[in-house]
Design a protein around this motif. Sequence first.
Motif, mmCIF file in Angstrom:
data_model
loop_
_atom_site.group_PDB
_atom_site.id
_atom_site.type_symbol
_atom_site.label_atom_id
_atom_site.label_comp_id
_atom_site.label_asym_id
_atom_site.label_seq_id
_atom_site.Cartn_x
_atom_site.Cartn_y
_atom_site.Cartn_z
ATOM 1 N N PRO A 1 0.831 -1.211 0.000
ATOM 2 C CA PRO A 1 0.000 0.000 0.000
ATOM 3 C C PRO A 1 0.863 1.259 0.000
ATOM 4 N N GLY A 2 0.537 2.170 -0.894
ATOM 5 C CA GLY A 2 1.267 3.423 -0.983
ATOM 6 C C GLY A 2 2.379 3.441 -2.015
ATOM 7 N N ASP A 3 2.749 2.277 -2.549
ATOM 8 C CA ASP A 3 3.863 2.237 -3.498
ATOM 9 C C ASP A 3 3.553 2.991 -4.791
ATOM 10 N N ILE A 4 2.385 2.762 -5.358
ATOM 11 C CA ILE A 4 2.030 3.448 -6.597
ATOM 12 C C ILE A 4 1.972 4.954 -6.356
ATOM 13 N N GLU A 5 1.481 5.340 -5.197
ATOM 14 C CA GLU A 5 1.438 6.761 -4.857
ATOM 15 C C GLU A 5 2.841 7.352 -4.801
ATOM 16 N N GLU A 6 3.817 6.555 -4.356
ATOM 17 C CA GLU A 6 5.206 7.014 -4.338
ATOM 18 C C GLU A 6 5.689 7.335 -5.752
#
Length: 297
Positions: A234-239
């Motif tokens: 969770p949050g990787d694509i947002e990074e």
Amino acid sequence: MLWKKGRRSDNVVDARGETGGGGGGGMRIGGKGLGLGGIVIIVAIGLLTGQDPMRILGEITGQMGSEQTAAVNPQTRQAPPANDEQADFVRAVLGDTEDTWQQVFQQMGSQYKAPTLILFSGRVQSACGSASSASGPFYCPADQRVYLDMEFFREMSQRFKAAGDFAQAYVIAHEVGHHVQTLLGVSAKVDAARQRGMKMEGDNGLLVRQELQADCLAGVWANNAQKRLNWLEPGDIEEALNAANAIGDDRLQQQGQGRVVPDSFTHGTSAQRVRWFKTGFAQGQINQCDTFAAKSL
């Protein structure tokens, strides 16, 4: 990002001992210190690009201090130390780009030739010319190598507020995207168009379309890698999206010079970079990445 699931590439050459000199804040160019604003603009141009970054720096400084630049011996195959976790991360990401693009090229009835990734510190000599840490990571089509000073990842986190391992993976995947463009003949077509005097810079220029396509190809890699390894958290694509947003031409120009000049764009706006990475990631299909045919970027 569960990057330790990735296969380690054997195509990473550790030339940090050869190049000498630290990167980052202590670097000086042409005998004069480069201010923060200048660094931001130059990094924006040199970051994630298929151009020769030193051509840009050379125009600004007049010379590169080539006596401080070390060439990477083509025969050098020194691998990074086994206990270097950051270099191990780079090998894992590069290894998975190799697996992804080998599969994609096979599906197209072709063969993928993996690039070599050179880790350097301070300065390095490529077939495209001399380069320094201030240029950011870059790909040289003349020798089909990706060049990376890992100090840039710290700069990315601190100056661009784009932290996280998947943000770093996006940077590597974008440079590999330029290699894919070379293998597909895209880079040669852009160079031919340059020689014919076609528009290169600007919000609809060929350089912008080339860079946005590399963003899209990074998204294609991310999609296929996730299907194969299920390594995103969770949050990787947002990074990755945050990194793409942070290095848009409009945002960097606003930060560096206080105004936006669309006619000088070389990479695309923040919104465009985010859009094209998301386009590649959505379906993982290379045919979704034809930025050159797109009426609207």
